[in-house]
Design a protein around this motif. Structure first.
Motif, PDB file in Angstrom:
ATOM      1  N   UNK A  37       0.853  -1.185   0.000  1.00  0.00           N
ATOM      2  CA  UNK A  37       0.000   0.000   0.000  1.00  0.00           C
ATOM      3  C   UNK A  37       0.891   1.238   0.000  1.00  0.00           C
ATOM      4  N   UNK A  38       0.618   2.156  -0.924  1.00  0.00           N
ATOM      5  CA  UNK A  38       1.387   3.399  -1.010  1.00  0.00           C
ATOM      6  C   UNK A  38       1.328   4.152   0.324  1.00  0.00           C
ATOM      7  N   UNK A  39       0.144   4.193   0.930  1.00  0.00           N
ATOM      8  CA  UNK A  39      -0.016   4.870   2.208  1.00  0.00           C
ATOM      9  C   UNK A  39       0.845   4.257   3.295  1.00  0.00           C
ATOM     10  N   UNK A  40       0.903   2.922   3.336  1.00  0.00           N
ATOM     11  CA  UNK A  40       1.745   2.246   4.326  1.00  0.00           C
ATOM     12  C   UNK A  40       3.218   2.596   4.130  1.00  0.00           C
ATOM     13  N   UNK A  41       3.638   2.657   2.873  1.00  0.00           N
ATOM     14  CA  UNK A  41       5.045   2.976   2.580  1.00  0.00           C
ATOM     15  C   UNK A  41       5.372   4.387   3.060  1.00  0.00           C
ATOM     16  N   UNK A  42       4.510   5.337   2.745  1.00  0.00           N
ATOM     17  CA  UNK A  42       4.785   6.715   3.146  1.00  0.00           C
ATOM     18  C   UNK A  42       4.676   6.901   4.658  1.00  0.00           C
ATOM     19  N   UNK A  43       3.781   6.188   5.295  1.00  0.00           N
ATOM     20  CA  UNK A  43       3.711   6.232   6.764  1.00  0.00           C
ATOM     21  C   UNK A  43       5.004   5.700   7.375  1.00  0.00           C
ATOM     22  N   UNK A  45       7.932   5.610   5.941  1.00  0.00           N
ATOM     23  CA  UNK A  45       8.999   6.566   5.637  1.00  0.00           C
ATOM     24  C   UNK A  45       8.990   7.721   6.637  1.00  0.00           C
ATOM     25  N   UNK A  46       7.810   8.195   6.987  1.00  0.00           N
ATOM     26  CA  UNK A  46       7.703   9.280   7.967  1.00  0.00           C
ATOM     27  C   UNK A  46       8.226   8.841   9.339  1.00  0.00           C
ATOM     28  N   UNK A  47       7.897   7.619   9.730  1.00  0.00           N
ATOM     29  CA  UNK A  47       8.410   7.114  11.011  1.00  0.00           C
ATOM     30  C   UNK A  47       9.930   7.018  10.978  1.00  0.00           C
ATOM     31  N   UNK A  48      10.472   6.541   9.869  1.00  0.00           N
ATOM     32  CA  UNK A  48      11.926   6.429   9.734  1.00  0.00           C
ATOM     33  C   UNK A  48      12.586   7.808   9.767  1.00  0.00           C
ATOM     34  N   UNK A  49      11.970   8.779   9.130  1.00  0.00           N
ATOM     35  CA  UNK A  49      12.508  10.143   9.144  1.00  0.00           C
ATOM     36  C   UNK A  49      12.615  10.677  10.569  1.00  0.00           C
ATOM     37  N   UNK A  50      11.592  10.440  11.357  1.00  0.00           N
ATOM     38  CA  UNK A  50      11.615  10.908  12.757  1.00  0.00           C
ATOM     39  C   UNK A  50      12.740  10.233  13.536  1.00  0.00           C
ATOM     40  N   UNK A  51      12.952   8.953  13.298  1.00  0.00           N
ATOM     41  CA  UNK A  51      14.000   8.218  14.017  1.00  0.00           C
ATOM     42  C   UNK A  51      15.397   8.604  13.544  1.00  0.00           C
ATOM     43  N   UNK A  52      15.548   8.809  12.233  1.00  0.00           N
ATOM     44  CA  UNK A  52      16.869   9.069  11.666  1.00  0.00           C
ATOM     45  C   UNK A  52      17.246  10.551  11.666  1.00  0.00           C
ATOM     46  N   UNK A  53      16.256  11.406  11.652  1.00  0.00           N
ATOM     47  CA  UNK A  53      16.520  12.836  11.603  1.00  0.00           C
ATOM     48  C   UNK A  53      16.869  13.345  10.216  1.00  0.00           C
TER      49      UNK A  53
END
Length: 87
Positions: A37-43, A45-53
């Motif tokens: 699901x495109x939505x799952x992928x982008x969700x 990615x957002x979680x990873x961005x928060x963790x990685x900075x």
């Protein structure tokens, strides 16, 4: 994540991982192969961005598109440094 067959990090992050010189990456380019699901992928990615900075930029492609290798971006990814992530 359901539908993901393979994850491939490419671009500057993969290049630095493999020891190629250059500036610190300011993002992670991620090829998502499969049919999630495109939505799952982008969700995710957002979680990873928060963790990685840093930004995580997912690119979604089907297994058949990856295997055919006909698309310019996919040829570029396949010819450069990559890091395959276990799924």
């Amino acid at each position: 994540m359901s539908g993901v067959e393979r994850l491939v990090i490419f671009g500057s992050w993969a290049a630095r991982y493999h020891g190629r010189p250059g500036p610190q990456p300011n993002d992670v380019d991620l090829l998502v192969i499969g049919s999630p699901s495109r939505g799952d992928v982008y969700d995710a990615a957002e979680r990873a961005e928060r963790r990685l900075g840093i930004s995580v930029n997912p690119v979604l492609r089907s297994v058949s598109a990856w295997e055919s290798g006909g698309e310019g971006l996919l040829r570029e990814i396949a010819s450069g440094p990559t890091v395959v992530v276990e799924v």
